[in-house]
Design an enzyme around this catalytic site. Structure first.
Site, PDB file in Angstrom:
ATOM      1  N   ASN A   5      -3.882   7.470   6.348  1.00  0.00           N
ATOM      2  CA  ASN A   5      -3.901   6.187   7.055  1.00  0.00           C
ATOM      3  C   ASN A   5      -2.569   6.055   7.799  1.00  0.00           C
ATOM      4  O   ASN A   5      -1.551   5.746   7.189  1.00  0.00           O
ATOM      5  CB  ASN A   5      -4.082   5.055   6.036  1.00  0.00           C
ATOM      6  CG  ASN A   5      -3.948   3.682   6.673  1.00  0.00           C
ATOM      7  OD1 ASN A   5      -3.980   3.539   7.899  1.00  0.00           O
ATOM      8  ND2 ASN A   5      -3.807   2.659   5.834  1.00  0.00           N
ATOM      9  N   LYS A  44      -1.750   3.854   9.899  1.00  0.00           N
ATOM     10  CA  LYS A  44      -1.398   2.451  10.215  1.00  0.00           C
ATOM     11  C   LYS A  44      -0.957   2.372  11.679  1.00  0.00           C
ATOM     12  O   LYS A  44      -1.528   3.065  12.511  1.00  0.00           O
ATOM     13  CB  LYS A  44      -0.324   1.946   9.243  1.00  0.00           C
ATOM     14  CG  LYS A  44      -0.704   2.230   7.786  1.00  0.00           C
ATOM     15  CD  LYS A  44       0.190   1.573   6.787  1.00  0.00           C
ATOM     16  CE  LYS A  44      -0.312   1.913   5.384  1.00  0.00           C
ATOM     17  NZ  LYS A  44       0.403   1.186   4.342  1.00  0.00           N
ATOM     18  N   HIS A 104      -8.113  -3.575   4.011  1.00  0.00           N
ATOM     19  CA  HIS A 104      -6.775  -3.154   3.575  1.00  0.00           C
ATOM     20  C   HIS A 104      -5.925  -4.404   3.328  1.00  0.00           C
ATOM     21  O   HIS A 104      -6.040  -5.392   4.053  1.00  0.00           O
ATOM     22  CB  HIS A 104      -6.138  -2.259   4.647  1.00  0.00           C
ATOM     23  CG  HIS A 104      -4.897  -1.583   4.168  1.00  0.00           C
ATOM     24  ND1 HIS A 104      -3.694  -2.245   4.043  1.00  0.00           N
ATOM     25  CD2 HIS A 104      -4.680  -0.312   3.740  1.00  0.00           C
ATOM     26  CE1 HIS A 104      -2.796  -1.398   3.566  1.00  0.00           C
ATOM     27  NE2 HIS A 104      -3.357  -0.223   3.381  1.00  0.00           N
ATOM     28  N   GLU A 121      -3.012  -5.077   4.039  1.00  0.00           N
ATOM     29  CA  GLU A 121      -2.215  -5.511   5.204  1.00  0.00           C
ATOM     30  C   GLU A 121      -3.062  -6.358   6.147  1.00  0.00           C
ATOM     31  O   GLU A 121      -2.564  -7.287   6.784  1.00  0.00           O
ATOM     32  CB  GLU A 121      -1.610  -4.286   5.909  1.00  0.00           C
ATOM     33  CG  GLU A 121      -0.474  -3.705   5.085  1.00  0.00           C
ATOM     34  CD  GLU A 121      -0.228  -2.214   5.272  1.00  0.00           C
ATOM     35  OE1 GLU A 121      -0.768  -1.624   6.230  1.00  0.00           O
ATOM     36  OE2 GLU A 121       0.506  -1.642   4.445  1.00  0.00           O
ATOM     37  N   GLU A 130      -5.848  -0.029  -4.320  1.00  0.00           N
ATOM     38  CA  GLU A 130      -4.474   0.014  -3.829  1.00  0.00           C
ATOM     39  C   GLU A 130      -3.714  -1.207  -4.349  1.00  0.00           C
ATOM     40  O   GLU A 130      -3.803  -2.296  -3.754  1.00  0.00           O
ATOM     41  CB  GLU A 130      -4.448   0.001  -2.301  1.00  0.00           C
ATOM     42  CG  GLU A 130      -5.147   1.190  -1.667  1.00  0.00           C
ATOM     43  CD  GLU A 130      -4.603   1.465  -0.268  1.00  0.00           C
ATOM     44  OE1 GLU A 130      -4.123   2.571  -0.039  1.00  0.00           O
ATOM     45  OE2 GLU A 130      -4.644   0.555   0.576  1.00  0.00           O
ATOM     46  N   GLY A 169       3.644   1.294   0.190  1.00  0.00           N
ATOM     47  CA  GLY A 169       4.843   1.452   1.004  1.00  0.00           C
ATOM     48  C   GLY A 169       6.143   1.131   0.273  1.00  0.00           C
ATOM     49  O   GLY A 169       7.186   0.991   0.901  1.00  0.00           O
ATOM     50  N   SER A 182       1.864   4.541  -2.317  1.00  0.00           N
ATOM     51  CA  SER A 182       2.986   5.455  -2.535  1.00  0.00           C
ATOM     52  C   SER A 182       2.577   6.779  -3.174  1.00  0.00           C
ATOM     53  O   SER A 182       3.290   7.302  -4.043  1.00  0.00           O
ATOM     54  CB  SER A 182       4.088   4.758  -3.347  1.00  0.00           C
ATOM     55  OG  SER A 182       4.609   3.665  -2.607  1.00  0.00           O
TER      56      SER A 182
HETATM   57  P1  PGA Z   1       1.529   4.131   1.325  1.00  0.00           P
HETATM   58  O1  PGA Z   1       0.277   3.360   1.960  1.00  0.00           O
HETATM   59  O2  PGA Z   1       1.039   5.503   0.936  1.00  0.00           O
HETATM   60  O3  PGA Z   1       2.551   4.181   2.434  1.00  0.00           O
HETATM   61  O4  PGA Z   1       1.971   3.349   0.156  1.00  0.00           O
HETATM   62  C1  PGA Z   1      -1.005   3.475   1.397  1.00  0.00           C
HETATM   63  C2  PGA Z   1      -1.968   2.590   2.152  1.00  0.00           C
HETATM   64  O5  PGA Z   1      -1.591   1.474   2.489  1.00  0.00           O
HETATM   65  O6  PGA Z   1      -3.121   2.975   2.418  1.00  0.00           O
END
Ligand code: PGA
Length: 243
Positions: free
Chosen positions: A10, A12, A95, A97, A163, A169, A205
Site C-alpha cells: 500500500n 498510500k 483503511h 486513514e 490493522e 506507520g 509496521s
Molecule cells: P505501515 O502501514 O506498514 O506503514 O504501518 C500499513 C498500512 O497502513 O496499510
C-alpha cells in the site's frame, strides 16, 4: 510449503524513487517466493495504469479506495468499475486513514464493499482498534463489531485486514500472539460458512525483521504493508519471510 500468502503493498500517497522499476527489482529479490505467494500493489490512483504496464507478471494491481456510489456527481471520487477498467483486481476499503481523514463510517465502508463486489473486485476490508481500546481490554470486541458492521450480507470472497491503528506507520507492531488472537477472533466472528477460508491479513509496521513471526501464525494469511513496501528490498524481505 503451507498455503500461499497474500502480500499487499500500500503505497498510500507516496511514489518511491524509480517507481517504474519497482516490480522488476522486487521480482529479482524474491526468487521462488514470488511464484508461490500472491503479491499485489496498490499505488496512488493516478499511477495505476503506469504501474500496471510496468509490473512483471505475478504482481496484481489494486486501488486504495473506491466510491460508495456506482457513478454520478461525486467530484474527485473513483468508482469500482473504473478501477476494473484500469486492470485492478483488488481495492483496499475502510483503511483507518480514510476512516479518520474522510470520516468514513462503517455504513459507508459497507456500501463501498458492495460496489467493489458488484464491479468484480476483491475488497480488502480494513479494521482495527485504537490504543485506548486495546489498553482497556476491549480490542477483540471492538474490531469484531467493526467487521460485522462493515460487511455486506454475503461477504464471500472478501479479504480482511486487521490493522491496529496504533501500529500503522509507528514502528510498533502487535505481538505475533496478540495478532494471532485477534485473527482467530475475527475468523470466529466472520458471519459466513467459509470462515476457514477467508484470508485475514495483518498490517501495521510489518518489516522484514518481524514478518516471519507474524506470517508463521496459523490465522495470519498475509500482510498489508505501507512504509516498507516503498522499497523493493524491504518488501522482498517480507515476501521471502513468508514460508
Ligand atoms: P505501515 O502501514 O506498514 O506503514 O504501518 C500499513 C498500512 O497502513 O496499510
Amino acid at each position: 510449503m503451507s498455503e500461499p500468502k497474500l502480500l499487499v503493498a500500500n503505497w498510500k500517497m507516496n511514489l518511491p524513487d524509480g517507481f517504474a522499476e519497482w516490480g522488476q527489482s522486487l521480482k529479482k529479490q524474491c526468487a521462488s517466493a514470488f511464484d508461490v505467494h500472491k503479491i499485489a500493489l496498490c499505488p496512488p490512483s493516478t499511477h495505476i495504469s503506469v504501474m500496471r504496464d510496468a509490473l512483471p507478471e505475478g504482481i496484481d494491481i489494486g486501488g486504495q479506495d473506491c466510491s460508495e456510489f456506482q457513478k454520478g456527481a461525486h467530484t474527485g471520487d473513483i468508482s469500482a468499475t473504473m478501477l476494473v477498467d484500469l486492470g485492478c483486481k483488488y481495492v483496499i476499503i475502510g483503511h483507518s486513514e480514510r476512516r479518520t481523514d474522510h470520516h468514513e463510517t462503517n455504513e459507508m465502508v459497507k456500501a463501498k464493499v458492495e460496489q467493489a463486489f458488484k464491479a468484480g473486485l476483491t475488497p480488502i476490508l480494513c479494521v482495527g482498534e485504537k490504543l485506548a481500546d486495546r489498553e482497556a481490554g476491549h480490542a477483540e470486541a471492538v474490531v469484531s463489531e467493526q467487521m460485522l458492521a462493515s460487511l455486506p450480507d454475503d461477504p464471500s470472497g472478501i479479504v480482511l485486514a486487521y490493522e491496529p491503528i496504533w501500529a500503522i506507520g509507528t514502528g510498533r507492531t502487535a505481538t505475533p500472539a496478540d495478532a494471532e488472537s485477534m485473527h482467530a477472533a475475527l475468523r470466529q466472528a466472520y458471519p459466513h460458512d467459509d470462515r476457514e477460508n477467508v484470508q485475514i491479513l495483518y498490517g501495521g509496521s510489518v518489516k522484514p525483521n518481524n514478518a516471519k513471526h507474524l506470517l508463521d501464525q496459523a490465522n495470519i494469511d498475509g500482510a498489508l504493508v505501507g512504509g516498507a513496501s516503498l522499497n523493493p528490498l524491504e518488501f522482498s524481505g517480507i515476501i521471502n519471510a513468508a514460508s
